[in-house]
Scaffold this motif. Structure first.
Motif, PDB file in Angstrom:
ATOM      1  N   ILE A 103       0.740  -1.096  -0.157  1.00  0.00           N
ATOM      2  CA  ILE A 103      -0.130  -0.144  -0.051  1.00  0.00           C
ATOM      3  C   ILE A 103       0.819   1.304   0.019  1.00  0.00           C
ATOM      4  O   ILE A 103       0.430   2.233  -0.088  1.00  0.00           O
ATOM      5  CB  ILE A 103      -1.040   0.157   1.194  1.00  0.00           C
ATOM      6  N   TYR A 137      -4.658  -4.972  -2.384  1.00  0.00           N
ATOM      7  CA  TYR A 137      -4.372  -4.091  -1.319  1.00  0.00           C
ATOM      8  C   TYR A 137      -4.800  -2.586  -1.498  1.00  0.00           C
ATOM      9  O   TYR A 137      -5.203  -1.812  -0.526  1.00  0.00           O
ATOM     10  CB  TYR A 137      -2.832  -4.032  -0.888  1.00  0.00           C
ATOM     11  N   ASP A 139      -6.965   0.538  -3.103  1.00  0.00           N
ATOM     12  CA  ASP A 139      -8.313   1.156  -3.663  1.00  0.00           C
ATOM     13  C   ASP A 139      -8.051   1.389  -5.206  1.00  0.00           C
ATOM     14  O   ASP A 139      -6.896   1.859  -5.504  1.00  0.00           O
ATOM     15  CB  ASP A 139      -8.577   2.515  -2.845  1.00  0.00           C
ATOM     16  N   ARG A 141      -9.256   3.802  -7.042  1.00  0.00           N
ATOM     17  CA  ARG A 141      -9.006   5.063  -7.632  1.00  0.00           C
ATOM     18  C   ARG A 141      -7.605   5.460  -7.345  1.00  0.00           C
ATOM     19  O   ARG A 141      -6.823   6.257  -8.062  1.00  0.00           O
ATOM     20  CB  ARG A 141      -9.791   6.080  -7.095  1.00  0.00           C
ATOM     21  N   MET A 142      -6.869   4.993  -6.491  1.00  0.00           N
ATOM     22  CA  MET A 142      -5.775   5.114  -5.838  1.00  0.00           C
ATOM     23  C   MET A 142      -4.799   4.584  -6.897  1.00  0.00           C
ATOM     24  O   MET A 142      -3.771   5.080  -7.249  1.00  0.00           O
ATOM     25  CB  MET A 142      -5.329   4.830  -4.518  1.00  0.00           C
ATOM     26  N   GLU A 145      -4.646   5.876 -10.109  1.00  0.00           N
ATOM     27  CA  GLU A 145      -3.932   7.370 -10.172  1.00  0.00           C
ATOM     28  C   GLU A 145      -2.564   6.924 -10.290  1.00  0.00           C
ATOM     29  O   GLU A 145      -1.503   7.516 -10.850  1.00  0.00           O
ATOM     30  CB  GLU A 145      -4.315   8.058  -9.064  1.00  0.00           C
ATOM     31  N   TYR A 146      -2.027   5.994  -9.470  1.00  0.00           N
ATOM     32  CA  TYR A 146      -0.812   5.459  -9.296  1.00  0.00           C
ATOM     33  C   TYR A 146      -0.098   5.059 -10.696  1.00  0.00           C
ATOM     34  O   TYR A 146       0.861   5.276 -11.004  1.00  0.00           O
ATOM     35  CB  TYR A 146      -0.723   4.301  -8.448  1.00  0.00           C
TER      36      TYR A 146
ATOM     37  N   ARG B 208      -1.533   5.277   6.695  1.00  0.00           N
ATOM     38  CA  ARG B 208      -2.186   4.742   5.618  1.00  0.00           C
ATOM     39  C   ARG B 208      -2.322   3.169   5.908  1.00  0.00           C
ATOM     40  O   ARG B 208      -1.555   2.391   5.859  1.00  0.00           O
ATOM     41  CB  ARG B 208      -1.690   4.697   4.310  1.00  0.00           C
ATOM     42  N   MET B 209      -3.573   2.727   6.439  1.00  0.00           N
ATOM     43  CA  MET B 209      -3.775   1.473   6.726  1.00  0.00           C
ATOM     44  C   MET B 209      -2.556   0.774   7.977  1.00  0.00           C
ATOM     45  O   MET B 209      -1.973  -0.289   7.547  1.00  0.00           O
ATOM     46  CB  MET B 209      -3.802   0.329   5.492  1.00  0.00           C
ATOM     47  N   HIS B 211       0.366   2.056   8.153  1.00  0.00           N
ATOM     48  CA  HIS B 211       1.655   2.373   7.865  1.00  0.00           C
ATOM     49  C   HIS B 211       2.121   3.833   7.803  1.00  0.00           C
ATOM     50  O   HIS B 211       0.941   4.591   7.368  1.00  0.00           O
ATOM     51  CB  HIS B 211       1.892   1.516   6.439  1.00  0.00           C
ATOM     52  N   LEU B 213       3.526   6.928   5.977  1.00  0.00           N
ATOM     53  CA  LEU B 213       4.429   7.465   4.848  1.00  0.00           C
ATOM     54  C   LEU B 213       4.936   8.996   5.192  1.00  0.00           C
ATOM     55  O   LEU B 213       4.186   9.741   5.362  1.00  0.00           O
ATOM     56  CB  LEU B 213       3.513   7.457   3.545  1.00  0.00           C
ATOM     57  N   LEU B 246      -0.051  10.337  -3.910  1.00  0.00           N
ATOM     58  CA  LEU B 246      -1.323  10.253  -4.741  1.00  0.00           C
ATOM     59  C   LEU B 246      -2.474  10.808  -3.902  1.00  0.00           C
ATOM     60  O   LEU B 246      -2.641  11.086  -2.804  1.00  0.00           O
ATOM     61  CB  LEU B 246      -1.609   8.670  -4.337  1.00  0.00           C
ATOM     62  N   LYS B 247      -3.235  11.428  -4.689  1.00  0.00           N
ATOM     63  CA  LYS B 247      -4.416  12.342  -4.302  1.00  0.00           C
ATOM     64  C   LYS B 247      -5.425  11.524  -3.555  1.00  0.00           C
ATOM     65  O   LYS B 247      -5.804  11.934  -2.391  1.00  0.00           O
ATOM     66  CB  LYS B 247      -5.120  13.122  -5.410  1.00  0.00           C
ATOM     67  N   TRP B 248      -5.423  10.141  -3.917  1.00  0.00           N
ATOM     68  CA  TRP B 248      -6.309   9.522  -3.130  1.00  0.00           C
ATOM     69  C   TRP B 248      -5.948   8.741  -1.965  1.00  0.00           C
ATOM     70  O   TRP B 248      -6.369   7.816  -1.226  1.00  0.00           O
ATOM     71  CB  TRP B 248      -7.090   8.353  -4.183  1.00  0.00           C
ATOM     72  N   GLY B 249      -4.516   9.009  -1.887  1.00  0.00           N
ATOM     73  CA  GLY B 249      -3.860   8.277  -0.767  1.00  0.00           C
ATOM     74  C   GLY B 249      -3.270   9.417   0.296  1.00  0.00           C
ATOM     75  O   GLY B 249      -2.677   9.061   1.295  1.00  0.00           O
ATOM     76  N   ARG B 257     -11.647   6.624   2.499  1.00  0.00           N
ATOM     77  CA  ARG B 257     -12.699   5.795   2.107  1.00  0.00           C
ATOM     78  C   ARG B 257     -12.774   4.428   3.015  1.00  0.00           C
ATOM     79  O   ARG B 257     -13.697   3.655   3.017  1.00  0.00           O
ATOM     80  CB  ARG B 257     -12.278   5.264   0.749  1.00  0.00           C
ATOM     81  N   TRP B 258     -11.626   4.072   3.581  1.00  0.00           N
ATOM     82  CA  TRP B 258     -11.546   2.775   4.693  1.00  0.00           C
ATOM     83  C   TRP B 258     -12.305   3.099   5.897  1.00  0.00           C
ATOM     84  O   TRP B 258     -12.729   2.148   6.626  1.00  0.00           O
ATOM     85  CB  TRP B 258     -10.233   2.413   4.602  1.00  0.00           C
TER      86      TRP B 258
END
Lengths: 194, 260
Positions: A103, A137, A139, A141-142, A145-146, B208-209, B211, B213, B246-249, B257-258
């Protein structure tokens, strides 16, 4: 006797360094396809590179290559799996690096760039094994994007991206984006079981 | 009508992979930049690389350490291949223990008054002037200011120090220890450092879950149209490396979202 898919080597001769190649396979032929893709890159094209392992630990992959007589000691492995296993990072191979978890996608990108900065090879690849494993692991959308960031980063640096993918295990959004960003497709995803 | 040319300030190119791109060319010369971060976020490594890149370009650099003895600092930084002990031996990077500086100045007291603060400023400025330092790091300004009890005096100390260093053409990084790097957090321990500084670089962690960063974000930098995006960082043997987060991260678990 282990038989390689020679047509993959032929298809790879048509891609340039700034390409992103999606390699589709099924569950049953994944190693044949992986080996058939890796071998030409290492042996015929004399490339170095980074193998990002998200589906299995790097040691297992190295040993699978060794079992078919392929030396991968010049390839750097970025293992995203073994840090999640207690004692998994105690490995006898100096060419294995670790990221804590699949992740941590940004860390994977930066670690790969770091390894490439230390590479002595003129031409390099990044080999992602696999997109469907990353999608377990991350999402949708993420990950979509990645892939956009990842592929463009290496295209810009003239590093060949090879992305292994089992399409029926990959979410539609990720698959659609993969199709959009990749410049070439090697499709071995339709496996006929006799 | 558009002006024929746009004035741009000369830059102190940090040499840190990705940071100069974020700053659109580097830190404007003579700026005082607050590098505010939580523990383990990479502040000291970033600051040390800033000095090393300067030293590699032939600039004289200085590091005032208040949080750990210089011997320990150098031992920790030696593990990075971008650092070369020769830079210290040849005087390109000058490391000073703040405790030793206090002893020289006879500042062996629990709290500093106005005279003490002026003596400290004069000592730092004299060192910068004598050596011809163009890159300076104070690690940390939080520890340094603990002995200054008045908010007004802290403000005067930082403002006067920054002004004098800028006059000497010295670009300064003040490290600030903070306990939280979230949207609602202060970027300094005493609340005044962030107002005085020309630039603020925030460093912290995104969870993030389970972890952590590391991230870096330039929230303010006078004199340059910089990016304000959150960037993920890695501390590698070759130095700090950055990539846009990452924008979603980039959201924490509680907002993501989790769900919480």
């Amino acid at each position: 006797m282990f038989e390689l898919d020679a047509l993959i080597a032929e298809q790879l001769t048509e891609v340039s360094l700034n390409s992103a190649v999606q390699v589709r396979c099924g569950n049953s032929n994944s190693f044949v396809v992986t080996a058939s893709t890796m071998l030409p890159l290492i042996q015929s094209f004399g490339m170095g590179g980074v193998y990002i392992s998200a589906s299995r630990g790097a040691v297992e992959i190295i040993q699978a290559f060794e079992s078919i007589g392929v030396d991968v000691s010049n390839i750097q492995f970025l293992d995203l799996v073994s840090s999640g296993i207690l004692g998994g990072t105690d490995v006898p191979y100096p060419n294995v690096h670790f990221v804590d978890s699949p992740i941590m996608l940004e860390s994977v990108l930066l670690r790969t760039l770091y390894i490439l900065r230390t590479s002595t090879f003129e031409r390099n690849f990044v080999f992602v094994d696999s997109i469907n494993a990353l999608s377990i692991y991350n999402d949708d959308r993420m990950l979509a994007e990645y892939l956009h960031t990842f592929i463009n980063t290496f295209r810009q640096r003239e590093v060949l991206s090879v992305l292994i993918n089992v399409p029926d295990q990959t979410p539609p959004l990720v698959l659609a984006n993969l199709d959009l960003y990749c410049t070439a497709l090697i499709d071995r995803g339709q496996v006929v079981i006799q | 009508m558009m002006p024929s040319s746009v004035y741009t300030r000369d830059r102190c190119v940090t040499g840190i992979h990705g940071l100069d791109e974020i700053l659109r060319g580097g830190i404007p010369y003579g700026s005082t930049v607050l590098a505010a971060g939580t523990c383990g976020s990479g502040k000291t490594t970033l600051a040390m690389e800033f000095l090393v890149r300067g030293a590699l370009a032939g600039e004289a650099c200085a590091h005032f350490t208040a949080t750990e003895p210089s011997v320990k600092l150098l031992e920790n930084i030696r593990q990075y291949s971008f650092f070369d002990m020769n830079m210290v031996d040849t005087g390109l990077i000058n490391v000073f223990d703040v405790d030793v500086l206090y002893s020289w100045l006879g500042l062996d007291k629990a709290t500093f008054d106005l005279d003490d603060v002026h003596a400290l400023i004069k000592a730092i400025v004299d060192i910068v002037n004598t050596i011809g330092v163009t890159r300076l790091v104070i690690d940390s300004v939080t520890t340094l200011c603990y002995k200054i009890k008045s908010e007004q005096l802290i403000r005067d100390f930082l403002f006067t120090l920054g002004k004098k260093l800028a006059t000497l053409g010295c670009t300064t990084v003040l490290i600030s220890e903070i306990t939280s790097a979230t949207e609602n957090a202060h970027w300094s321990s005493f609340g005044v450092e962030e107002a005085i500084a020309d630039g603020i670089i925030v460093m912290g962690d995104v969870e993030r879950m389970g972890h952590l960063l590391r991230f870096l974000q330039v929230v303010k930098m006078r004199g340059t149209a910089h990016s304000r995006a959150k960037h993920s960082i890695e501390l590698t043997q070759l130095g700090v490396m950055l990539t846009p987060m990452l924008k979603w991260g980039a959201v924490s678990d509680q907002q993501s979202r989790w769900g919480a």
